[in-house]
Design an enzyme around this catalytic site. Structure first.
Site, PDB file in Angstrom:
ATOM      1  N   ARG A  26      70.086  61.331  -6.714  1.00  0.00           N
ATOM      2  CA  ARG A  26      68.720  61.372  -6.443  1.00  0.00           C
ATOM      3  C   ARG A  26      67.784  61.647  -5.473  1.00  0.00           C
ATOM      4  NH1 ARG A  26      66.404  56.103  -3.605  1.00  0.00           N
ATOM      5  NH2 ARG A  26      64.839  55.968  -5.418  1.00  0.00           N
ATOM      6  N   ARG A  82      55.418  46.220   1.815  1.00  0.00           N
ATOM      7  CA  ARG A  82      54.615  46.925   1.735  1.00  0.00           C
ATOM      8  C   ARG A  82      53.478  46.073   1.319  1.00  0.00           C
ATOM      9  NH1 ARG A  82      58.093  51.321  -0.635  1.00  0.00           N
ATOM     10  NH2 ARG A  82      58.912  52.092   0.745  1.00  0.00           N
ATOM     11  N   HIS A 118      59.741  55.978  -8.418  1.00  0.00           N
ATOM     12  CA  HIS A 118      60.458  55.164  -9.176  1.00  0.00           C
ATOM     13  C   HIS A 118      60.234  56.034 -10.450  1.00  0.00           C
ATOM     14  CE1 HIS A 118      59.317  51.706  -6.433  1.00  0.00           C
ATOM     15  NE2 HIS A 118      60.705  51.811  -6.188  1.00  0.00           N
ATOM     16  N   ASN A 129      72.711  58.346  -4.885  1.00  0.00           N
ATOM     17  CA  ASN A 129      72.146  58.412  -4.090  1.00  0.00           C
ATOM     18  C   ASN A 129      72.273  57.676  -2.421  1.00  0.00           C
ATOM     19  OD1 ASN A 129      69.150  57.579  -3.072  1.00  0.00           O
ATOM     20  ND2 ASN A 129      69.252  55.233  -4.221  1.00  0.00           N
ATOM     21  N   GLU A 185      68.824  53.635 -13.136  1.00  0.00           N
ATOM     22  CA  GLU A 185      68.450  55.124 -12.827  1.00  0.00           C
ATOM     23  C   GLU A 185      69.726  55.913 -12.935  1.00  0.00           C
ATOM     24  OE1 GLU A 185      67.077  52.589  -9.860  1.00  0.00           O
ATOM     25  OE2 GLU A 185      65.456  54.028 -10.021  1.00  0.00           O
TER      26      GLU A 185
END
Ligand code: ADP
Length: 397
Positions: free
Chosen positions: A89, A239, A178, A8, A382
């Protein structure tokens, strides 16, 4: 036994995990941070050890070279030929990528083109891919997109009611994020339910610093809370989640800011940070709440309320729900938040098992035997999904 590197790459970091497949054992993992700065940080975990060094990493290429050299030096691999594939990723695959795929020049061009939709991520991923291509030219490189899992959403779900030309000209629609995590967790939930994946209706709450909810029916995404960008959906660490877009023009006028500046505040200074006025980290906001701070408590209540809105909508969308899953940093660790959410769902027959819920970061059922919808904590993984896809796409045996 194939060894797969799951990567990643960010703008100044490379996170990695070396997995032995198909056993899915983690042989080594770690992160290189502060690439391009005067001094980098290289953290490596293997054999139960954790080592940290501070090399100078001018670019990602030096980072990858050092990583591979270190794997040999430490005896983690005897030779680089043991690495059969590298899975990367990638945050944004737009409408172009419907599955993970092998990297070639066209794929890199497409990822670059999609950078408009993920300006912080896609360019960094390309730098990472190129660094691994250079260091391991014989090894297949595979890209695994966060958006692919959401490509099964119906047109009526992903379209915004904006002028249709915006979609045609600029690709304005819901893409989600995600996806790799939602897919991993929903597959694992089906196993815990002892049901074939195709017969399941699952709601996954991925609650990390970035957070999204996903409705997964028969192993496929039906809807998700993030949109064109990760700003849509529930409130997160920094956020805001959904709001009336008029807030943007209103604050522009009141504070003499540009739209870009205000959206930046909605991305980076809102959510937990903006509401609590303390921190984007749930641990700090929890400490505030426990000390009696009203805004800290309100932060969690606002988020829990919005999460339940999505759960209710997805329950209706799927015509029921077998289980609700909690994953990622907050989903796995925040006992009070899970309780806050599940206690709001009594009308759907959800019954929390307080004692079972009193755990962190373990896979566990957290509802009572009588609960009409089960709830599970399922730590996400992941990297395993990336390694599985790399093996599948590159046909590695
Ligand atoms: P991301 O990958 O989006 O950066 P994570 O999944 O790592 O996010 O989640 C980060 C969030 O999880 C932070 O708000 C942090 O406070 C919370 N978190 C992590 N560990 C714990 C813990 N032990 N207790 C409570 N909250 C935790």
């Amino acid at each position: 036994m194939a060894k797969i590197m799951a990567v990643n790459a960010g703008s100044s970091s490379i996170k990695f995990q070396l997995l032995e497949m198909p056993k899915e054992n983690v042989i080594a993992s770690g992160v290189m941070e502060r690439i391009g700065l005067a001094e980098g940080i290289f953290t490596l975990k293997y054999d139960g050890k954790k080592e940290e060094t501070h090399p100078v990493l001018p670019t990602h290429a030096e980072g990858v070279d050092l990583l591979l050299k270190t794997l040999i030096e430490k005896g983690i691999v005897k030779s680089l030929s043991e690495i059969s594939g590298v899975g990367h990723r990638v945050v944004q695959g737009g409408e172009y990528f419907k599955d993970s795929c092998l990297v070639d020049d066209t794929v890199i061009e497409k990822i670059a083109e999609l950078a408009d939709l993920a300006p912080l991520h896609n360019p960094a991923h390309i730098i990472g891919i190129k660094a691994f291509q250079k260091a391991l030219p014989q090894v297949p490189q595979v890209v695994v997109f966060d958006t692919v899992f959401h490509q099964t959403m119906a047109e009526e779900v992903y379209m915004y009611a904006t002028p249709y030309e915006w979609y045609e000209k600029y690709g304005i629609r819901k893409y989600g994020a995600h996806g790799t995590s939602h897919q991993y967790v929903s597959q694992r939930a089906a196993e815990l339910l002892h049901k074939p994946l195709k017969d399941t209706k699952i709601i996954v709450c991925h609650l990390g610093n970035g957070a999204s909810i996903c409705a997964v029916e028969g192993g496929k995404c039906k809807d998700t809370s993030m949109g064109l960008t990760p700003l849509e959906g529930i409130p997160m660490g920094t956020r805001s989640g959904i709001l009336d877009p008029t807030v943007v023009s209103y604050i522009c006028e009141k504070e003499g800011k540009t739209a870009t500046e205000v959206v930046n505040i909605l991305n980076k200074k809102s959510g937990y940070l903006g509401m609590s006025g303390r921190s984007n980290d749930a641990r700090d906001v929890t400490a505030g709440m426990e000390a009696g701070d009203h805004r800290c408590k309100l932060t969690f209540d606002v988020q829990a309320k919005r999460i339940v809105d999505y759960i209710a909508a997805y329950y209706v969308l799927m015509g029921g729900c077998d289980c609700i899953c909690f994953t990622a940093g907050m989903g796995e660790n925040l006992i009070h938040l899970r309780k806050n959410i599940l206690n709001r769902l009594g009308v759907l027959g959800v019954e929390l098992d307080e004692q079972a819920n009193n755990v962190r970061a373990v896979e566990q059922e957290i509802t009572t035997k009588n609960s009409k919808i089960k709830a599970f904590i399922i730590p996400t993984n992941e990297e395993v999904m990336i390694a599985r896809d790399t093996v599948r796409v590159a046909k590695i045996r």
